[in-house]
Design a protein around this motif. Structure first.
Motif, PDB file in Angstrom:
ATOM      1  N   THR A   3       0.233 100.133 -15.845  1.00  0.00           N
ATOM      2  CA  THR A   3       0.307  99.485 -14.540  1.00  0.00           C
ATOM      3  C   THR A   3      -0.957  98.681 -14.269  1.00  0.00           C
ATOM      4  OG1 THR A   3       1.696 101.257 -13.695  1.00  0.00           O
ATOM      5  CG2 THR A   3       0.613  99.874 -12.074  1.00  0.00           C
ATOM      6  N   GLY A   4      -0.771  97.413 -13.967  1.00  0.00           N
ATOM      7  CA  GLY A   4      -1.895  96.557 -13.621  1.00  0.00           C
ATOM      8  C   GLY A   4      -2.695  96.026 -14.791  1.00  0.00           C
ATOM      9  N   ILE A   5      -2.276  96.282 -16.021  1.00  0.00           N
ATOM     10  CA  ILE A   5      -3.072  95.877 -17.184  1.00  0.00           C
ATOM     11  C   ILE A   5      -2.902  94.398 -17.529  1.00  0.00           C
ATOM     12  CG2 ILE A   5      -1.351  96.494 -18.953  1.00  0.00           C
ATOM     13  CD1 ILE A   5      -5.018  97.264 -19.351  1.00  0.00           C
ATOM     14  N   TYR A   6      -1.733  93.840 -17.263  1.00  0.00           N
ATOM     15  CA  TYR A   6      -1.473  92.455 -17.650  1.00  0.00           C
ATOM     16  C   TYR A   6      -2.422  91.501 -16.914  1.00  0.00           C
ATOM     17  CZ  TYR A   6       0.878  88.189 -18.938  1.00  0.00           C
ATOM     18  OH  TYR A   6       1.141  86.948 -19.449  1.00  0.00           O
ATOM     19  N   GLY A   7      -3.005  90.591 -17.679  1.00  0.00           N
ATOM     20  CA  GLY A   7      -3.912  89.600 -17.101  1.00  0.00           C
ATOM     21  C   GLY A   7      -5.345  90.078 -16.968  1.00  0.00           C
ATOM     22  N   LYS A   8      -5.621  91.261 -17.465  1.00  0.00           N
ATOM     23  CA  LYS A   8      -6.982  91.803 -17.373  1.00  0.00           C
ATOM     24  C   LYS A   8      -7.579  91.941 -18.770  1.00  0.00           C
ATOM     25  CE  LYS A   8      -6.353  93.997 -13.023  1.00  0.00           C
ATOM     26  NZ  LYS A   8      -6.271  95.188 -12.258  1.00  0.00           N
ATOM     27  N   PRO A   9      -8.900  91.887 -18.866  1.00  0.00           N
ATOM     28  CA  PRO A   9      -9.536  92.077 -20.175  1.00  0.00           C
ATOM     29  C   PRO A   9      -9.615  93.553 -20.549  1.00  0.00           C
ATOM     30  CG  PRO A   9     -11.190  91.653 -18.505  1.00  0.00           C
ATOM     31  CD  PRO A   9      -9.855  91.538 -17.820  1.00  0.00           C
ATOM     32  N   VAL A  10      -9.567  93.807 -21.854  1.00  0.00           N
ATOM     33  CA  VAL A  10      -9.785  95.156 -22.377  1.00  0.00           C
ATOM     34  C   VAL A  10     -10.834  95.064 -23.473  1.00  0.00           C
ATOM     35  CG1 VAL A  10      -7.511  96.126 -21.830  1.00  0.00           C
ATOM     36  CG2 VAL A  10      -7.844  94.942 -23.996  1.00  0.00           C
ATOM     37  N   VAL A  11     -11.607  96.119 -23.640  1.00  0.00           N
ATOM     38  CA  VAL A  11     -12.631  96.167 -24.688  1.00  0.00           C
ATOM     39  C   VAL A  11     -12.030  96.886 -25.885  1.00  0.00           C
ATOM     40  CG1 VAL A  11     -14.934  96.995 -25.303  1.00  0.00           C
ATOM     41  CG2 VAL A  11     -14.474  96.173 -22.981  1.00  0.00           C
ATOM     42  N   LEU A  12     -12.176  96.281 -27.049  1.00  0.00           N
ATOM     43  CA  LEU A  12     -11.638  96.846 -28.281  1.00  0.00           C
ATOM     44  C   LEU A  12     -12.652  97.756 -28.959  1.00  0.00           C
ATOM     45  CD1 LEU A  12      -9.966  93.606 -29.701  1.00  0.00           C
ATOM     46  CD2 LEU A  12      -8.965  95.357 -28.210  1.00  0.00           C
ATOM     47  N   GLU A  13     -12.181  98.506 -29.934  1.00  0.00           N
ATOM     48  CA  GLU A  13     -13.048  99.428 -30.689  1.00  0.00           C
ATOM     49  C   GLU A  13     -14.276  98.737 -31.272  1.00  0.00           C
ATOM     50  OE1 GLU A  13     -10.514 103.019 -32.646  1.00  0.00           O
ATOM     51  OE2 GLU A  13     -10.355 101.076 -33.633  1.00  0.00           O
ATOM     52  N   ASP A  14     -14.085  97.481 -31.709  1.00  0.00           N
ATOM     53  CA  ASP A  14     -15.198  96.766 -32.350  1.00  0.00           C
ATOM     54  C   ASP A  14     -16.126  96.091 -31.332  1.00  0.00           C
ATOM     55  OD1 ASP A  14     -13.741  94.571 -31.475  1.00  0.00           O
ATOM     56  OD2 ASP A  14     -13.252  93.838 -33.495  1.00  0.00           O
ATOM     57  N   GLY A  15     -15.878  96.308 -30.029  1.00  0.00           N
ATOM     58  CA  GLY A  15     -16.743  95.762 -28.996  1.00  0.00           C
ATOM     59  C   GLY A  15     -16.286  94.426 -28.423  1.00  0.00           C
ATOM     60  N   ARG A  16     -15.337  93.778 -29.097  1.00  0.00           N
ATOM     61  CA  ARG A  16     -14.825  92.513 -28.562  1.00  0.00           C
ATOM     62  C   ARG A  16     -14.019  92.780 -27.302  1.00  0.00           C
ATOM     63  NH1 ARG A  16     -10.942  90.022 -32.449  1.00  0.00           N
ATOM     64  NH2 ARG A  16     -10.555  92.192 -32.973  1.00  0.00           N
ATOM     65  N   SER A  17     -13.889  91.762 -26.491  1.00  0.00           N
ATOM     66  CA  SER A  17     -13.073  91.845 -25.284  1.00  0.00           C
ATOM     67  C   SER A  17     -11.936  90.842 -25.436  1.00  0.00           C
ATOM     68  CB  SER A  17     -13.920  91.502 -24.065  1.00  0.00           C
ATOM     69  OG  SER A  17     -13.146  91.588 -22.898  1.00  0.00           O
ATOM     70  N   VAL A  18     -10.714  91.267 -25.119  1.00  0.00           N
ATOM     71  CA  VAL A  18      -9.559  90.372 -25.184  1.00  0.00           C
ATOM     72  C   VAL A  18      -8.773  90.482 -23.884  1.00  0.00           C
ATOM     73  CG1 VAL A  18      -9.345  90.450 -27.696  1.00  0.00           C
ATOM     74  CG2 VAL A  18      -8.082  92.073 -26.310  1.00  0.00           C
ATOM     75  N   MET A  19      -8.080  89.414 -23.549  1.00  0.00           N
ATOM     76  CA  MET A  19      -7.244  89.384 -22.361  1.00  0.00           C
ATOM     77  C   MET A  19      -5.866  89.946 -22.710  1.00  0.00           C
ATOM     78  SD  MET A  19      -7.155  88.551 -19.157  1.00  0.00           S
ATOM     79  CE  MET A  19      -8.660  87.614 -19.076  1.00  0.00           C
ATOM     80  N   VAL A  20      -5.337  90.780 -21.838  1.00  0.00           N
ATOM     81  CA  VAL A  20      -3.986  91.301 -22.041  1.00  0.00           C
ATOM     82  C   VAL A  20      -3.021  90.233 -21.533  1.00  0.00           C
ATOM     83  CG1 VAL A  20      -2.334  93.114 -21.486  1.00  0.00           C
ATOM     84  CG2 VAL A  20      -4.739  93.689 -21.822  1.00  0.00           C
ATOM     85  N   ASP A  21      -2.504  89.460 -22.480  1.00  0.00           N
ATOM     86  CA  ASP A  21      -1.544  88.415 -22.163  1.00  0.00           C
ATOM     87  C   ASP A  21      -0.309  88.623 -23.035  1.00  0.00           C
ATOM     88  OD1 ASP A  21      -2.368  87.606 -24.706  1.00  0.00           O
ATOM     89  OD2 ASP A  21      -3.317  85.760 -24.020  1.00  0.00           O
ATOM     90  N   GLU A  22       0.629  87.702 -22.990  1.00  0.00           N
ATOM     91  CA  GLU A  22       1.855  87.861 -23.774  1.00  0.00           C
ATOM     92  C   GLU A  22       1.569  87.977 -25.261  1.00  0.00           C
ATOM     93  OE1 GLU A  22       5.225  85.389 -22.913  1.00  0.00           O
ATOM     94  OE2 GLU A  22       4.762  85.378 -20.779  1.00  0.00           O
ATOM     95  N   ASN A  23       0.658  87.176 -25.785  1.00  0.00           N
ATOM     96  CA  ASN A  23       0.334  87.225 -27.211  1.00  0.00           C
ATOM     97  C   ASN A  23      -0.245  88.585 -27.602  1.00  0.00           C
ATOM     98  OD1 ASN A  23       1.209  84.607 -27.764  1.00  0.00           O
ATOM     99  ND2 ASN A  23      -0.760  83.744 -27.184  1.00  0.00           N
ATOM    100  N   TYR A  24      -1.154  89.100 -26.768  1.00  0.00           N
ATOM    101  CA  TYR A  24      -1.754  90.402 -27.052  1.00  0.00           C
ATOM    102  C   TYR A  24      -0.686  91.497 -27.040  1.00  0.00           C
ATOM    103  CZ  TYR A  24      -4.343  94.722 -26.510  1.00  0.00           C
ATOM    104  OH  TYR A  24      -4.810  96.007 -26.679  1.00  0.00           O
ATOM    105  N   LEU A  25       0.197  91.463 -26.056  1.00  0.00           N
ATOM    106  CA  LEU A  25       1.251  92.479 -25.970  1.00  0.00           C
ATOM    107  C   LEU A  25       2.177  92.415 -27.181  1.00  0.00           C
ATOM    108  CD1 LEU A  25       2.137  92.266 -22.187  1.00  0.00           C
ATOM    109  CD2 LEU A  25       0.906  94.109 -23.349  1.00  0.00           C
ATOM    110  N   ARG A  26       2.590  91.212 -27.546  1.00  0.00           N
ATOM    111  CA  ARG A  26       3.476  91.045 -28.712  1.00  0.00           C
ATOM    112  C   ARG A  26       2.807  91.594 -29.973  1.00  0.00           C
ATOM    113  NH1 ARG A  26       7.717  87.579 -28.138  1.00  0.00           N
ATOM    114  NH2 ARG A  26       7.685  86.998 -30.323  1.00  0.00           N
TER     115      ARG A  26
END
Length: 88
Positions: A3-26
């Motif tokens: 809930t509420g995750i879409y459109g927000k950044p998340v930090v990955l194990e390797d320290g990078r940050s990515v946006m939760v968008d359609e591409n990330y979800l797919r």
């Protein structure tokens, strides 16, 4: 949890940050080990070859629906105001 995750950044194990968008979800559904969120173990199985494109699109749409649109609160106010205006 989603809930509420879409459109927000998340930090990955390797320290990078990515946006939760359609591409990330797919990608996360088809290749869940590609970008694992920090603090989580890569235990989700792949759904590559198991679900159809239509099912994948439905899953992405579902996760997106768990995040209210930025204007959603304003829309409900407008909907509430509409009957009052038409009643004048």
């Amino acid at each position: 949890m989603l809930t509420g995750i879409y459109g927000k950044p998340v930090v990955l194990e390797d320290g990078r940050s990515v946006m939760v968008d359609e591409n990330y979800l797919r990608e996360s559904i088809l290749d869940p080990g590609a970008k694992v969120v920090a603090g989580y173990k890569p235990v989700m199985p792949t759904f590559q070859g198991i679900i159809s494109e239509e099912q994948l699109a439905a899953l992405v749409a579902y996760v997106k629906s768990l995040t209210p649109a930025a204007g959603a609160q304003g829309s409900s106010v407008a909907q509430t105001d509409t009957p009052a205006k038409s009643g004048k």
